[in-house]
Scaffold this motif. Structure first.
Motif, PDB file in Angstrom:
ATOM      1  N   CYS A  20       0.983  -1.340  -0.091  1.00 31.17           N
ATOM      2  CA  CYS A  20       0.061  -0.170  -0.093  1.00 31.17           C
ATOM      3  C   CYS A  20       0.940   1.323   0.144  1.00 31.17           C
ATOM      4  O   CYS A  20       0.344   2.283  -0.612  1.00 31.17           O
ATOM      5  CB  CYS A  20      -0.978   0.103   1.289  1.00 31.17           C
TER       6      CYS A  20
ATOM      7  N   CYS B 157      -8.640   3.354   1.757  1.00 28.08           N
ATOM      8  CA  CYS B 157      -8.742   2.994   0.156  1.00 28.08           C
ATOM      9  C   CYS B 157     -10.100   3.154  -0.450  1.00 28.08           C
ATOM     10  O   CYS B 157     -10.234   3.760  -1.628  1.00 28.08           O
ATOM     11  CB  CYS B 157      -8.298   1.335  -0.069  1.00 28.08           C
TER      12      CYS B 157
ATOM     13  N   TYR C 125      -7.453   0.480  -5.727  1.00 25.42           N
ATOM     14  CA  TYR C 125      -7.776   0.862  -4.340  1.00 25.42           C
ATOM     15  C   TYR C 125      -8.951  -0.019  -3.866  1.00 25.42           C
ATOM     16  O   TYR C 125      -9.337  -0.279  -2.535  1.00 25.42           O
ATOM     17  CB  TYR C 125      -7.715   2.241  -4.141  1.00 25.42           C
TER      18      TYR C 125
END
Length: 435
Positions: free
Chosen positions: A35, A99, A203
């Motif tokens: 991430c 996200c 995402y």
């Protein structure tokens, strides 16, 4: 947890059976590495879409790593009360929420909304990291803490190697476009929404995976854990009185800042020196930078079983500084690209080695020490922004002198520890009890 010093301490040994959690903890390292590194791919996309200069583009890293400064201390307080795994579950769910925020940000085509989403994502990562770093160090023989955390960081680097390939394919493959100067306000808004839409799907996928991982951590939350003592605000000030920890925090600040600044500039730097003329190809080359860090961590996990960690840290920092200097003021073209990518190899062992050297001897204060060290990761916000400001004034190549100075301090810290000028608290405690 207790890494050196009084081996009669109850905190010296891991909880029985706790080593079975190590694969799950290693998966967490992979997840937050994946991430985190996506921001490097996101920067050239947002820079072009919103017509940003280098300093404005580095606000992505500023907002991302600012979360470490704001959240680390509360995270340490939280984890000292609810435990490692419950804290990790909460962190993973906050990561998933961050996200999901990329979808409305893309729909609005508004740069500050992306910055907010990055901050929330990083807040979740901070909570996970405050828990997972000391947990990985404590799941096994205390004498192998340096090696074990370096191994876990190696899988973090697997995530940082794969992440750019995923991000480049999902975000940069469609190209990077800059809006024409003559567009009307409505046309400019439509352009930004269309370009920002390329960020939405990756995402969403990551959010789903994080929720599954949180469910797994919740399922095993009652597993045996290394002990952790409740921490108060006053404890952080007390812990900062230990030079090895406080100077280690400064080292984390500068190391993370240098690593992130270089990674953030890679796409633009590689195009500038002529290594490639495609943002997509340059984005793929970011995986080389992080892939070399992965290789170095696997090698370092073995080397640190035998070599003094302070010396290993100093050697790697000097090599990284030398390569950054070559890339910034000496080399051009392909040799410059090779030099800057090779920095990843020497970055490899720095974070886990600084981390374990800094918390050495803290025992059940380790959660508090981890909170302080994770707070220092805010260097990833400050140093890239500083490098961006320098780049806007003197050019991107000369701006690499900023990480050169950062690596210089990291080398000094390694030598200070190696030659006994920064003893751990545990060693002082043992010495005090000797007749």
């Amino acid at each position: 947890m207790h890494f050196t010093g009084d081996q009669n301490s109850a905190a010296a040994a891991p909880a029985p059976g706790s080593t079975r959690l190590l694969p799950l903890v290693i998966t967490l390292f992979f997840a937050w590495g994946f991430c985190t590194v996506l921001v490097d791919v996101l920067i050239p996309k947002l820079k072009a879409t919103f017509s940003l200069n280098y300093a404005e583009a580095m606000l992505t890293q500023f907002c991302f790593f600012l979360a470490y400064f704001i959240v680390s201390i509360p995270a340490g307080l939280l984890i000292s009360r609810i435990g490692y795994l419950r804290g990790i579950v909460l962190g993973l769910l906050i990561m998933a929420g961050g996200c999901l925020m990329f979808s409305p940000a893309a729909s609005m085509g508004w740069y500050p909304a992306f910055l907010l989403a990055l901050f929330v994502l990083a807040a979740g990562i901070t909570i996970v990291q405050v828990a997972a770093n000391p947990l990985a160090a404590g799941l096994g023989d205390p004498a192998r803490a340096h090696s074990r955390l370096t191994l876990a960081q190696a899988f973090n680097s697997v995530g940082t190697m794969i992440g750019p390939l995923f991000g480049s394919a999902m975000i940069l493959a469609a190209g990077v476009a800059t809006p024409d100067a003559g567009l009307s306000d409505a046309a400019l808004e439509a352009f930004r929404v269309e370009q920002a839409g390329h960020v939405r799907l990756p995402y969403m996928i990551i959010a789903a995976v994080l929720v599954v991982l949180a469910a797994v951590c919740w399922w095993v939350r009652r597993s045996p854990m290394p002990s952790v003592r409740p921490v108060g605000h006053a404890d952080y000030f007390r812990l900062l009185g230990h030079p090895r920890l406080s100077l280690g925090a400064l080292s984390i600040f500068l190391y993370v800042g240098a690593e992130v600044a270089i990674g953030s500039a890679l796409v633009n730097y590689l195009i500038m020196v002529g290594a490639t003329n495609s943002e997509h190809a340059a984005g793929n080359l970011i995986s080389v930078y992080w892939g070399l860090a992965m290789v170095g961590r696997f090698i370092g996990s073995y080397v640190l079983r035998f070599a003094a960690p302070g010396i290993v840290l100093a050697v790697c920092a000097v090599c990284a500084a030398f390569l950054a200097l070559l890339a910034g003021v000496v080399l051009e073209g392909t040799p410059a690209a090779v030099a800057i990518l090779a920095i990843g190899l020497f970055n490899s062992v720095m974070f886990p080695t600084i981390f374990t050297l800094s918390i050495d001897g803290l025992g059940e204060d380790t959660a508090g020490g981890s909170g302080i060290l994770c707070l220092a990761i805010v260097g990833g916000a400050v140093v890239p922004l500083l490098m961006g400001l320098v780049a806007d004034r003197v050019g991107l190549a000369l701006a690499l002198l900023v990480p050169v100075l950062c690596y210089g301090w990291v080398a000094a810290y390694g030598l200070l520890v190696r030659f006994g000028l920064l003893e751990s608290r545990g060693k002082h405690a043992v010495a005090a009890r000797k007749p």
